[in-house]
Design an enzyme around this catalytic site. Structure first.
Site, mmCIF file in Angstrom:
data_model
loop_
_atom_site.group_PDB
_atom_site.id
_atom_site.type_symbol
_atom_site.label_atom_id
_atom_site.label_comp_id
_atom_site.label_asym_id
_atom_site.label_seq_id
_atom_site.Cartn_x
_atom_site.Cartn_y
_atom_site.Cartn_z
ATOM 1 N N ARG A 239 0.852 -1.184 0.000
ATOM 2 C CA ARG A 239 0.000 0.000 0.000
ATOM 3 C C ARG A 239 0.889 1.235 0.000
ATOM 4 O O ARG A 239 1.948 1.258 0.644
ATOM 5 C CB ARG A 239 -0.931 0.017 1.212
ATOM 6 C CG ARG A 239 -1.755 -1.243 1.402
ATOM 7 C CD ARG A 239 -2.616 -1.563 0.200
ATOM 8 N NE ARG A 239 -3.819 -0.765 0.124
ATOM 9 C CZ ARG A 239 -4.670 -0.813 -0.907
ATOM 10 N NH1 ARG A 239 -4.408 -1.593 -1.938
ATOM 11 N NH2 ARG A 239 -5.752 -0.068 -0.909
ATOM 12 N N GLU A 268 -3.414 8.350 -5.930
ATOM 13 C CA GLU A 268 -3.453 7.714 -7.244
ATOM 14 C C GLU A 268 -4.621 8.257 -8.059
ATOM 15 O O GLU A 268 -5.750 8.248 -7.578
ATOM 16 C CB GLU A 268 -3.574 6.197 -7.099
ATOM 17 C CG GLU A 268 -2.379 5.535 -6.443
ATOM 18 C CD GLU A 268 -2.535 4.020 -6.357
ATOM 19 O OE1 GLU A 268 -3.578 3.479 -6.819
ATOM 20 O OE2 GLU A 268 -1.622 3.379 -5.839
ATOM 21 N N HIS A 287 -0.170 0.928 -10.329
ATOM 22 C CA HIS A 287 -1.039 -0.042 -9.639
ATOM 23 C C HIS A 287 -1.454 -1.180 -10.581
ATOM 24 O O HIS A 287 -2.620 -1.575 -10.653
ATOM 25 C CB HIS A 287 -2.282 0.657 -9.080
ATOM 26 C CG HIS A 287 -2.779 0.036 -7.812
ATOM 27 N ND1 HIS A 287 -3.219 0.772 -6.739
ATOM 28 C CD2 HIS A 287 -2.898 -1.258 -7.424
ATOM 29 C CE1 HIS A 287 -3.597 -0.025 -5.752
ATOM 30 N NE2 HIS A 287 -3.408 -1.274 -6.153
#
Length: 324
Positions: A239, A268, A287
């Site tokens: 994370r 993000e 990601h």
């Protein structure tokens, strides 16, 4: 989780609904599994489809987010997250009495392959070769063997275990850093706790962050831990908020971190002027390391559904107090 989280027979009466962005194929698979139509819910928490029979029925939801209107709805009894990370869902507390399960699927396999790819690329000097090709420069460079190198893998759950398995296949010596109560064994060559990682930090060639986000792991990789590294390559597949970006920038500038590969960030996507774009020797992969497939969602929902029908607690149930 030691008790059955849903009363017997609840699933027989429940209405199912999938959230915004969920692929139609997922709803079709859930219909085939449960033998009933699957509704939809939108970002405002409004049910759509043949929702008439759901007015008083318990609700089973499948999605990425739980809108505030449904978060406080007493009909909601089970939420199955289409993602593995649930920290966003737990922000602000989780409704009492609502079962939360998550999707893991083949994410571990995908992230293990991702970590191995970057480790091998680093050992082969791939970034340098790409830069020299772009500059039309011919220069031979020695490669480095992955076998015998040491990787610290932080997080010894599903993802960390898969990373260790992939790296171990290439001969990398893997040291799993996890909670003391985690069972020993698995693909790790050695297991330690975070309190024991000090002697290893200066020896690690690779550091893989596969941590979930909890109160204990926020800014886990900060100045003291990063400055103890001695030219390690740092990969974050956990994370974003487990890493202090300012501290990482200082570690890169000082050479404590040789290169960084960041698949996840706190923000993000980052804005064009975000400081992460200015970090030296850093690659962002948006990601993408373990993108969840529709088949992952339906397979894991099926496993949870069948466990509950058998009167068992699902293995993918989230321990709310722990955060994963």
């Amino acid at each position: 989780m030691s008790s059955i989280p849903l009363p017997a027979g609840l699933l027989d009466r429940a209405a199912l609904a999938v959230g915004p962005g969920t692929a139609p194929a997922v709803a079709e698979e859930l219909t085939a599994l449960t033998g009933r139509p699957v509704l939809g819910y939108d970002a405002e928490g409004r049910l759509s489809g043949a929702a008439g029979g759901a007015q008083d029925a318990p609700l089973v939801l499948v999605g990425a987010t739980l809108p505030p209107a449904l978060r406080g709805d007493p009909r909601v009894r089970w939420f199955h997250s289409v993602n593995a990370g649930v920290d966003g869902l737990l922000d602000g507390g989780w409704p009492a009495g609502v079962l939360l399960t998550r999707t893991v699927g083949r994410m571990g396999e995908r992230i293990g392959q991702y970590a191995l790819a970057w480790v091998l690329a680093d050992c082969q000097g791939v970034p340098g070769h790409l830069a020299r090709t772009a500059a039309r420069a011919w220069r031979r460079e020695p490669s480095e063997l992955a076998a015998g190198q040491t990787a610290l893998v932080y997080g010894t759950g599903h993802i960390g275990t898969a990373v260790a398995s992939a790296l171990g296949a290439a001969g990398v010596h893997t040291v799993g850093v996890g909670r003391a109560e985690h069972a020993p064994g698995g693909p790790f060559d050695e297991r330690i706790t975070a309190e024991e990682d000090g002697p290893w930090l200066g020896r690690a060639r690779f550091v893989v962050d596969a941590l979930p986000l909890t109160d204990a792991t926020r800014d886990f990789f900060a100045g003291p831990r990063l400055s103890a590294l001695r030219g390690a390559t740092f990969l974050n597949v956990g994370r974003g908020a487990t890493v202090s970006l300012p501290a990482l920038g200082r570690a890169l500038a000082a050479g404590h971190v040789r290169t960084a590969v960041l698949d996840v960030l706190t923000d993000e996507p980052p804005a064009p002027d975000h400081p992460v774009w200015e970090l030296p020797r850093t690659t962002l992969t948006s990601h993408s390391a373990g993108i969840t497939a529709g088949t992952d969602i339906t397979a894991d929902f099926r496993a949870c559904w069948e466990a509950l029908r058998a009167g068992e607690a699902p293995e993918l149930a989230v321990r709310i107090g722990r955060g994963y």
